[in-house]
Design a protein around this motif. Sequence first.
Motif, PDB file in Angstrom:
ATOM      1  N   SER A 147      18.264  30.569   7.760  1.00 62.26           N
ATOM      2  CA  SER A 147      19.173  29.747   6.950  1.00 62.26           C
ATOM      3  C   SER A 147      19.126  30.154   5.482  1.00 62.26           C
ATOM      4  N   ILE A 148      17.954  30.559   5.004  1.00 57.36           N
ATOM      5  CA  ILE A 148      17.837  31.034   3.623  1.00 57.36           C
ATOM      6  C   ILE A 148      18.582  32.351   3.461  1.00 57.36           C
ATOM      7  N   VAL A 149      18.439  33.241   4.441  1.00 58.43           N
ATOM      8  CA  VAL A 149      19.150  34.526   4.378  1.00 58.43           C
ATOM      9  C   VAL A 149      20.653  34.294   4.390  1.00 58.43           C
ATOM     10  N   ARG A 150      21.114  33.338   5.197  1.00 61.40           N
ATOM     11  CA  ARG A 150      22.554  33.058   5.227  1.00 61.40           C
ATOM     12  C   ARG A 150      23.062  32.597   3.865  1.00 61.40           C
ATOM     13  N   GLU A 151      22.257  31.808   3.166  1.00 58.88           N
ATOM     14  CA  GLU A 151      22.710  31.260   1.885  1.00 58.88           C
ATOM     15  C   GLU A 151      22.524  32.235   0.735  1.00 58.88           C
ATOM     16  N   PHE A 152      21.355  32.861   0.664  1.00 59.07           N
ATOM     17  CA  PHE A 152      21.022  33.694  -0.492  1.00 59.07           C
ATOM     18  C   PHE A 152      21.157  35.186  -0.230  1.00 59.07           C
ATOM     19  N   GLY A 153      21.129  35.583   1.028  1.00 63.15           N
ATOM     20  CA  GLY A 153      21.207  37.000   1.358  1.00 63.15           C
ATOM     21  C   GLY A 153      19.876  37.695   1.490  1.00 63.15           C
ATOM     22  N   ALA A 154      18.784  37.050   1.005  1.00 66.10           N
ATOM     23  CA  ALA A 154      17.462  37.681   1.064  1.00 66.10           C
ATOM     24  C   ALA A 154      16.377  36.628   0.895  1.00 66.10           C
ATOM     25  N   VAL A 155      15.177  36.962   1.351  1.00 72.22           N
ATOM     26  CA  VAL A 155      14.024  36.076   1.198  1.00 72.22           C
ATOM     27  C   VAL A 155      12.759  36.921   1.311  1.00 72.22           C
ATOM     28  N   VAL A 156      11.730  36.552   0.547  1.00 75.01           N
ATOM     29  CA  VAL A 156      10.415  37.165   0.679  1.00 75.01           C
ATOM     30  C   VAL A 156       9.529  36.222   1.473  1.00 75.01           C
ATOM     31  N   VAL A 157       8.934  36.734   2.539  1.00 74.50           N
ATOM     32  CA  VAL A 157       7.971  35.968   3.340  1.00 74.50           C
ATOM     33  C   VAL A 157       6.578  36.430   2.933  1.00 74.50           C
ATOM     34  N   GLU A 158       5.850  35.542   2.295  1.00 74.28           N
ATOM     35  CA  GLU A 158       4.534  35.895   1.772  1.00 74.28           C
ATOM     36  C   GLU A 158       3.464  35.762   2.854  1.00 74.28           C
ATOM     37  N   GLY A 159       2.532  36.713   2.855  1.00 77.46           N
ATOM     38  CA  GLY A 159       1.407  36.651   3.780  1.00 77.46           C
ATOM     39  C   GLY A 159       1.808  36.813   5.235  1.00 77.46           C
ATOM     40  N   ALA A 160       2.828  37.603   5.502  1.00 71.87           N
ATOM     41  CA  ALA A 160       3.291  37.791   6.880  1.00 71.87           C
ATOM     42  C   ALA A 160       2.330  38.656   7.687  1.00 71.87           C
ATOM     43  N   ALA A 161       1.562  39.511   7.024  1.00 69.40           N
ATOM     44  CA  ALA A 161       0.549  40.336   7.677  1.00 69.40           C
ATOM     45  C   ALA A 161      -0.669  40.382   6.767  1.00 69.40           C
ATOM     46  N   ASP A 162      -1.836  40.571   7.348  1.00 69.73           N
ATOM     47  CA  ASP A 162      -3.032  40.612   6.500  1.00 69.73           C
ATOM     48  C   ASP A 162      -3.186  41.997   5.880  1.00 69.73           C
ATOM     49  N   GLU A 163      -3.922  42.048   4.790  1.00 69.79           N
ATOM     50  CA  GLU A 163      -4.049  43.291   4.035  1.00 69.79           C
ATOM     51  C   GLU A 163      -4.754  44.373   4.842  1.00 69.79           C
TER      52      GLU A 163
END
Length: 320
Positions: free
Chosen positions: A43-59
Motif C-alpha cells: 500500500s505504501i508503494v502504491r501511494e509513494f512509489g517506493a519504501v525502505v524496509v529496515e532490518g530485512a536481513a541481518d548484517e
Amino acid sequence: MVQGAFFFVATFIKLCDGVRGSNCAEPIPRVVASATRPELVASIVREFGAVVVEGAADEAAMDALSVDLRERNGTFFGAKGSFAGADTTRNAGKPLAESTVAQRLAVDELVVGTARDLLEPFCKRIILGTCSVISVHPPNGEPAPPQDLHRDDSMWAAKELAACDAHLSLSAMWAIKDFTAANGATRIALRSHLSCRAREPTDFSADELAVAEMRKGDVLLWAGGTIHGAGSHMPGDVDNTTREGCLFIYNLGFLRSEHNFHNAMPPDVIGALPEDLKHLMGYYGKNAIEHPWYTGPVYAQPFLGAKGGSAAGDGVQFNT
C-alpha cells in the motif's frame, strides 16, 4: 494515506552538508521489517512509489553474500558514458546459483508477498525476471556520474503500450553494504509512478529526488513506474566505500524476463535450486512426457494470461 495499527516512520534526508548541495525532497517512507506485513508495504508503494524496509536481513547474511560473490568471475564494467556506468560492476543472472544467501533473499516472504500483492491483480503468477549484484566503486579523480534516471517498466515499453495504470514490476535492492549519499545511494522521484504519461525522467530536477540511504541489510522496494537511478560516487575521503547491492526485479508472469537464467546457469544447477525459487523463476509444473531434452517445464502456461489465467494449456497435465 496508510492507516491502521501498522505505521511507517519517514525521516527527511536533507543533503545540505556541502557534499552534493541542498536537497530537501520529500523523504522516502520507511518501515521496520519485524513490524510490518506485505499488504502494508504494498500500500505504501502504491501511494509513494517506493519504501525502505529496515532490518530485512541481518548484517552477517550480507557479509556472507559479499564473500560468496567476491571470488566469482563474470562481473563486468559498463562502458564510459553508458547507462551501465564505467565505475559500476554487475554480476547478472548467476548469483542465484553462487550464493544460498541470494537464494534466500530472492524468496524473502515480505518482499515476494509485497510483489504478489502489487502485481497479481494483473496476472496469474508473478515471475522473477532479474537478479543482479550491482556495485558502484570509488572513482579515481572526478566523481562517478549518477546513473540516468529511468523507469524499470521501460523494459516493456510501458508508456508506448499505454500500460501506465497497471504495475508491471516491483524492484528490490538489498544493501549488501551501507548506501550513503556520497557513495551512490539510489535516488527516487516519489510518486513519479503516478505521472507515467505526463512526465519523463528528464523532467525531474535533483531537488525532487529523495536519496535512499540504507544500512547493511535494509531493502529498498520501488514500483516499476517509479523514476530512479543510482547517485554519483564522490572521490577522496568523503566516502571511499563501494556501494554494493543485490537487485531483484519481480514482474508479471507473462512479461519477458530481463535475464535469461537458463543461459546463466547450467540446467543441473538450476534443477538443484530450492523448489520455491525455481517456481518463481518460471520452472513451474511438469512435462506431459519424459524426454532427455526437457530440462524444465516446456509450457509457460501457468504464467500466462490475466488473473484468471489462460485456458489454452488446460489439456496438459501440469502440477497446479
